[in-house]
Design an enzyme around this catalytic site. Structure first.
Site, PDB file in Angstrom:
ATOM      1  N   TYR A 155       1.068  -1.095  -0.247  1.00 29.84           N
ATOM      2  CA  TYR A 155      -0.456   0.033   0.336  1.00 29.84           C
ATOM      3  C   TYR A 155       0.828   1.389  -0.602  1.00 29.84           C
ATOM      4  O   TYR A 155       0.796   2.128  -0.723  1.00 29.84           O
ATOM      5  CB  TYR A 155      -1.242   0.172   1.110  1.00 29.84           C
ATOM      6  N   LYS A 159       1.463   4.184  -3.011  1.00 30.01           N
ATOM      7  CA  LYS A 159       0.864   5.372  -2.865  1.00 30.01           C
ATOM      8  C   LYS A 159       1.850   6.527  -2.848  1.00 30.01           C
ATOM      9  O   LYS A 159       1.628   7.161  -3.701  1.00 30.01           O
ATOM     10  CB  LYS A 159       0.230   5.742  -1.154  1.00 30.01           C
TER      11      LYS A 159
END
Length: 248
Positions: A155, A159
Site C-alpha cells: 500500500y 501511494k
C-alpha cells in the site's frame, strides 16, 4: 467559488467512503459526474441519489486495472457529454501483511489497483484533455505514501508511486494547461475506522495535533478546489490533509 458548471468529472472508487463523498461534492459544484466502480449495482445507488437531489450523475462499471476498459470508459464519457475535464483517481484497496509473509498476489493486487489503475486513467484522459488544452487530474494518495507503515509495504509503495506519477504527469502536460495534483489523506472516518475499538481510536487521535479523525468532506473540499479554475496555477503538488499528523 469552486464552480464546476459545464465540467465533466470521472471519479473512481465512487461507491463508498471518500470516493462517494467526492462524487457528491463535485456534482453539487455543478459538474456532470461519472461514478466509477467495479460493481455497477453499488454506484448506481450513488448516482441515483445525486440525481434525486437535482444534480447530474451517471454510473459506469469498469475494471480500472484493465487499460482497454478504461479507454472505452473515457471514450463513452466523451461521446455522451462532449468533454472530459476532471479525473479523480481515488479507487484503492489494501492487502496488509508483513513483507516476509506477503504473497506476490497481494503485492500485485494493490499495485495494480492503486497505481496502475491511476496510470490507466491518466493515460486514457490525456489525449482528450490535450485537445481541449485544459484539464484537472487529481490523485488520492495517503500519508502512508509519505511516511510508510509497518505491514503495508504494498500500500505504501502504491501511494508513494502515485506522488511520483503526479509529478511526472504535471511536467508532461503543463504546456497544455492541464494540471495534476495529489492529495494525501491522514486518518479519515470510513467504514474501516468506524470498526476500530475506542482504545485504538484514541491512540490514533493522540497522533493528530488537531485532535480528531478527519471527515470525507475534508478531502472532498480540497478535491473540489483543485478541480476548479481557481486552482489553475497549482500543479505537481501533494497536499496532506491529516490534521497536522505529518509535518515537514
Amino acid at each position: 467559488m469552486n464552480n464546476l458548471e459545464n465540467k465533466v468529472a470521472i471519479i473512481t472508487g465512487a461507491s463508498r467512503g471518500i470516493g462517494k463523498v467526492i462524487a457528491e461534492q463535485i456534482a453539487k459544484a455543478g459538474a456532470k459526474t461519472v461514478c466509477v466502480s467495479r460493481s455497477l449495482s453499488d454506484i448506481e445507488i450513488v448516482a441515483q441519489n445525486i440525481n434525486e437531489q437535482g444534480y447530474t450523475a451517471v454510473a459506469i462499471a469498469c475494471d480500472i486495472t484493465n487499460g482497454k476498459q478504461y479507454q472505452e470508459l473515457v471514450k463513452s464519457v466523451n461521446e455522451k457529454f462532449g468533454s472530459v475535464d476532471i479525473l479523480v483517481n481515488n479507487a484503492g484497496v489494501t492487502k496488509d501483511g508483513l513483507i516476509m509473509r506477503m504473497s506476490e498476489d497481494d503485492w500485485n493486487i494493490v499495485i495494480d489497483t492503486n497505481l496502475k489503475g491511476a496510470f490507466n486513467g491518466t493515460k486514457a484522459v490525456t489525449r482528450h484533455m490535450m485537445k481541449q488544452r485544459s484539464g484537472r487530474i487529481i490523485n488520492i494518495s495517503s500519508v502512508v505514501g509519505l511516511i510508510g507503515n509497518a505491514g503495508q509495504a504494498n500500500y505504501a509503495a502504491s501511494k508513494a508511486g502515485l506522488i511520483g506519477l503526479t509529478k511526472a504527469t504535471a511536467k508532461e502536460l503543463a504546456s497544455r494547461s492541464i494540471t495534476a495534483n495529489c492529495i494525501a489523506p491522514g486518518y479519515i472516518e470510513t467504514d474501516m475506522t468506524n470498526q476500530l475499538s475506542e482504545k485504538i481510536r484514541n491512540a490514533l487521535i493522540e497522533q493528530i495535533p488537531l485532535g480528531r479523525i478527519g471527515q470525507a468532506t475534508d478531502i472532498a473540499a480540497i478535491v473540489r478546489f483543485l478541480a476548479s479554475d481557481e486552482a489553475g496555477y497549482i500543479t505537481g503538488q501533494t497536499f496532506t490533509v491529516d490534521g497536522g499528523m505529518v509535518m515537514s
